[in-house]
Design an enzyme around this catalytic site. Structure first.
Site, short mmCIF file in Angstrom:
data_model
loop_
_atom_site.label_atom_id
_atom_site.label_comp_id
_atom_site.label_asym_id
_atom_site.label_seq_id
_atom_site.Cartn_x
_atom_site.Cartn_y
_atom_site.Cartn_z
N GLY A 287 0.81 -1.22 0.00
CA GLY A 287 0.00 0.00 0.00
C GLY A 287 0.84 1.27 0.00
O GLY A 287 0.63 2.17 -0.80
N GLU A 324 0.81 5.74 7.48
CA GLU A 324 2.23 6.02 7.19
C GLU A 324 2.71 7.22 7.98
O GLU A 324 3.83 7.23 8.50
CB GLU A 324 2.45 6.24 5.69
CG GLU A 324 1.94 5.12 4.78
CD GLU A 324 2.36 3.74 5.19
OE1 GLU A 324 3.44 3.58 5.79
OE2 GLU A 324 1.59 2.78 4.91
#
Ligand code: TRP
Ligand code: ZN
Length: 887
Positions: A287, A324
């Protein structure tokens, strides 16, 4: 005996004589074998002379003996496919070095040294997408977990932290933008090369392990913004994409700013550099990646506009951007000592992104979605041949351990801590964890200890969640006599590979006891099961209450209880915990389908169960107090995987048949209500507010049932929804339903969709997926044809997944009784393995479920796994997954 050199077998069998040497088993790496690296690397300088086909890397490492380790006379630097062009120690050409299994081993006297090594790599030839690779004319890196060793010789392990300075140079025309971690400290044109050649130098002040290194060079443009941190520092934000994608970056930018704010408010975490860059790449194995100050993302998790992205895509972007970004603290500032500790950063960061999304999108629905994912992916993993604890004990290839267990069960384990200690103590624990381990490479044990010390609790026995695999089963029995309700809880933890015997876990179960007459309860309780069996008593109940248990899914366990249909219908209508309400509905339907598949249900019993389910769903459709987002959840039939999980051995054909039959019956029985709901929801706006999103969700839900019950009617309404769609959510939903039907609109709309979006790879991925996941009887033929479509390529992981992951998750086509589906996936694995081993290995788990499938299909699945295992030159990734699945 050296098998490779044996001229012939004793009996002289020529076939045996020609047999290839037995492939070398990749070594098993064990957690208990951890030893610190003998050297520290306080500083690293990397110089890149960039080219798509040849990039020259000069790495200068300042090394010194590690005082925490036994001294060593050699420096072992990991390498993967590298050859040293030159090796210098302290400015002198060195001769005292050797290559060992890809690594470079340099003899070194104890004391500080400067080591300089030159290597050359070919990014264009890098199809594995690990290390430095070319994608669409740009260069980018992916180093986690062990990709840095494909760029430069280095101690490529997460406990060696170094401060990086990176200089890049290259042709301006190809690479106008040059990015790396940290801050840009200088840039300029190359002397003697006119203005054709330029360079940039970046410096990251925060010591980091090599897996967080990143470099990007290409023709990119950026959306810029800024964020002022809690202490008043201004951070420059930029999202870098190809020029034509720039208009689709605003949602990602908004998500980033929200994430930064939220992490300050909820976890007290502030960003720590002057810039935060995000780059979107079309070819990416996963991802996204949390490289320090330079996150690299799959385009799928950056680009969105209402025309091309669904509501689910929008949520996915928000969640992954947050994930993230949150790694900056849970992963980067505090990193992992070794890869066995992966859940230290991943489980914790998933919990953080889940909490964030719950705050952004609404708590109830997000929780239900997260639990659905856990139960449809992690539970099957935990009950199959690949089951492993959230802190594994061994691996051969770490890439295979980026699993739902490490990520999602890891998050559940930390969520349980929070449930037991409360939000405030939890925050004290995480504060202490960040403070105590900032700048360090930590372990899961460090995390648990910090939580204990910070929150002031004892997590002694709770630690078993880190070491024991398998989903605990909790048997629940509620009895009543006099004024007392007695709740008996009994746990068993099933055996898993390598762990035949288990000890009892700490299982926190939120519960409520409802008064049947008033529909109310007197407050939520927390029952913590620590032993094998415990009875909890609740006084003051004149009548037997209705039990609502594991509310909010407070523990990642499976509950087994004998709840009557009346009780489940009661909870589905009255439970004030949204998850428990959803759960009651699921239990009602799963219980019925499991009975049906098992056979022996009389027609009368089937009809009465169907009527109860139909009545409960009708109440959901018409309940004015429900918002559409929640209504959409309650209307969702349990997945085939989840139903099959309840059976020891499942016949996928039978499960599918019964599930489809129930769906069709519901579609017919509730036709009027469903049509009315679809009409009502079609009047909503095309905005992105909760109400509009909810309306879109129930519209497509209605289509799913209508198409099953009355295909002609379903086709008509779906085609109309497709034509009038103002959002991708509506258009994709309609096309999904049409793909499962055999009428003419299927073809019309598939052609229209392709022509409308042919220039947009992310939307063409949807076009492949919808066909591969379809209920259409000829899906296998469709997938075979799509594999030959000019837009299909094995080189792009998104495209491969769009066709084959969708197919491997398609219960009727993948599990076709002929075994054709298994053959197709095995063929894919074999074709993909040499190109992209990491992605290939991810297709093994669906095949590895053979023990839980009826014998006819199971033997074909097994045979296909054996065919893969017997292939020459198999990657470590696929080899490990296939052999574990056959054991
Ligand atoms: N650390 C990344 C995340 O969870 C995962 C990841 C990205 C990854 N790319 C990878 C893992 C390649 C292994 C290989 O956000
Ligand atoms: Zn992560």
């Amino acid at each position: 005996m050296d098998i490779a050199r044996t001229p012939s077998t004793p009996d002289g069998n020529p076939e045996m004589a020609d047999a290839p040497p037995a492939p070398k088993q990749p070594p098993l790496i064990r957690r208990e074998d951890y030893t610190p690296f003998p050297w520290r690397v306080p500083e690293t300088r990397l110089e890149f002379a960039l080219g798509i086909e040849t990039t020259r890397v000069t790495a200068t490492l300042v090394v010194a003996p590690n005082p925490d380790s036994a001294p060593s006379q050699e420096l072992r630097l990991s390498g993967d496919g590298l050859e040293p062009r030159s090796v210098e120690v302290d400015g002198q050409g060195a001769n005292d070095w050797r290559m060992d299994d890809g690594d470079l081993v340099i003899a070194l006297s104890p004391g500080p040294h400067e080591v300089r090594i030159v290597t050359e790599i070919d990014p264009a030839a890098n199809s594995q997408l690990m290390g430095l690779y070319a994608s669409n004319g740009m260069l980018c890196t992916q180093c986690e977990a062990e990709g840095f060793r494909r760029i430069a010789f280095f101690p490529d392990r997460p406990d060696v932290l170094s401060t990086y300075t990176v200089r890049m140079e290259g042709p301006k025309e190809l690479f106008p933008v040059l990015l790396s971690n940290g801050n840009k400290v200088d840039e300029g044109d190359e002397h003697g090369a006119g203005d054709a050649w330029h360079w940039a130098e970046w410096h990251d002040p925060w010591p980091k392990p090599s897996y967080l290194f990143a470099l990007v060079a290409g023709d990119l443009v950026s959306r810029k913004d800024s964020f002022t941190t809690m202490s008043g520092r201004e951070v420059e934000l930029a999202i870098w994409v190809r020029a034509e994608d720039l208009p689709r970056t605003s949602h990602a930018m908004e998500s980033l700013k929200k994430s930064m704010k939220w992490d300050e408010e909820v976890f007290g975490r502030e960003y720590d550099l002057d810039v935060f860059n995000i780059v979107a790449v079309g070819d990416f194995n996963m991802g996204a990646m949390e490289n320090k100050g330079l996150n690299v993302f799959n385009t799928k998790y950056v680009l969105a506009d209402p025309e091309t992205a669904t509501d689910g895509d929008y949520d996915g972007i928000e969640g992954v951007i947050a994930h993230e970004y949150f790694h900056n603290w849970s992963g980067n500032r505090v990193t992992c000592r070794d890869w066995f500790q992966l859940s230290l950063k991943e489980g914790f960061t998933v919990l953080r992104d889940q909490m964030f999304s719950q705050d952004m999108q609404g708590e109830a629905v997000k929780r239900i979605e997260d639990v659905r994912l856990l139960r449809s992916v992690q539970f099957p993993e935990d009950s199959g041949p690949l089951a492993h604890p959230i802190r594994p004990d061994s691996f051969r290839e770490i890439s295979n351990f980026y699993t739902s267990t490490i990520y999602n069960k890891g998050a559940e384990v930390i969520r349980m801590m929070r449930t037991m200690m409360g939000a405030e103590s939890f925050r004290k624990g995480t504060d202490l964890y960040f403070e105590r381990h900032d700048g360090e490479a930590a372990t899961c044990e460090d995390f648990v200890k910090a939580m204990e010390d910070g929150a002031g609790v004892d997590l002694g026995q709770f630690r078993r969640w880190y070491s024991q695999a398998g989903t605990p089963k909790v048997e629940v029995e509620l009895t009543h006599d006099g004024e007392t309700a007695r709740l008996t809880l009994r746990q068993t933890v099933p055996p898993t590979p390598g762990q035949p015997d288990k000890l009892p876990m700490v299982i926190p179960l939120k519960l409520a006891l409802f008064d049947r007459a008033t529909g109310r309860h007197r407050g939520e309780e927390l029952a913590v099961l620590v032993g094998e069996q415990t009875t909890f008593e609740y006084a003051g109940f004149a009548e037997k209450p209705v039990l609502s248990i594991n509310r909010g899914f407070s523990a990642p366990v499976s509950i087994e209880r004998e709840a009557s249909v009346e009780d489940l219908v009661f909870l589905a209508a009255h439970d004030d915990d949204p998850f428990a309400r959803y759960e009651a509905m699921q239990e009602l339907i799963v219980g019925h389908l499991v009975e049906l598949v098992g056979g022996g249900l009389s027609e009368a019993a089937r009809d009465s169960a169907r009527n109860a389910i139909g009545g409960a769903l009708r109440a959901v459709i018409t309940d004015p107090k429900l918002d559409d987002s929640m209504r959409g959840e309650l209307l969702m039939l349990p997945s085939q995987t989840y139903i099959s999980e309840q059976l020891l051995v499942a016949d996928p054909g039978r499960v599918h048949e019964e599930r489809e039959a129930l769906k069709a019956w519901l579609g017919r029985t509730l036709e009027a209500e469903l049509v009315a709901m679809h009409e009502r929801a079609s009047g909503a706006s095309s905005g992105i507010d909760q109400a509009a999103r909810g309306a879109r969700k129930v519209k497509t839900q209605a289509l799913v049932f209508l198409a099953a019950g009355n295909p002609a009617l379903g086709e008509r309404i779906a085609a109309a929804q497709y034509d009038s769609a103002e959002t991708m959510t509506d258009r994709q939903g309609a096309l999904m339903v049409l793909c499962g039907l055999t009428g003419p609109e299927r073809t019309h709309k598939l052609i229209d969709f392709y022509n409308r979006y042919r220039g947009n790879p992310l939307v063409i991925d949807k076009w492949f997926s919808l066909q591969a996941a379809s209920l259409h009887p000829n899906t296998i033929e469709h997938v075979k044809a799509l594999a030959g479509h000019p837009d299909f390529t094995l080189k792009n992981p998104n495209r491969v997944r769009s066709l084959y992951m969708a197919f491997a998750g398609n219960p009727h086509a993948f599990h076709a009784a002929s075994g054709e589906g298994y053959r197709m996936v095995a063929d894919l694995i074999l074709a993909l393995d040499p190109l992209n081993a990491q992605t290939a290995a991810r297709f093994v788990p669906p095949m590895g479920r053979w023990r839980r499938v009826e014998p006819g299909r199971a033997s074909i699945m097994r045979a296909e796994l054996e065919r893969i295992a017997g292939a020459q030159g198999l990657s470590r990734d696929t080899f490990e997954q296939v052999t574990r699945s056959l054991d």
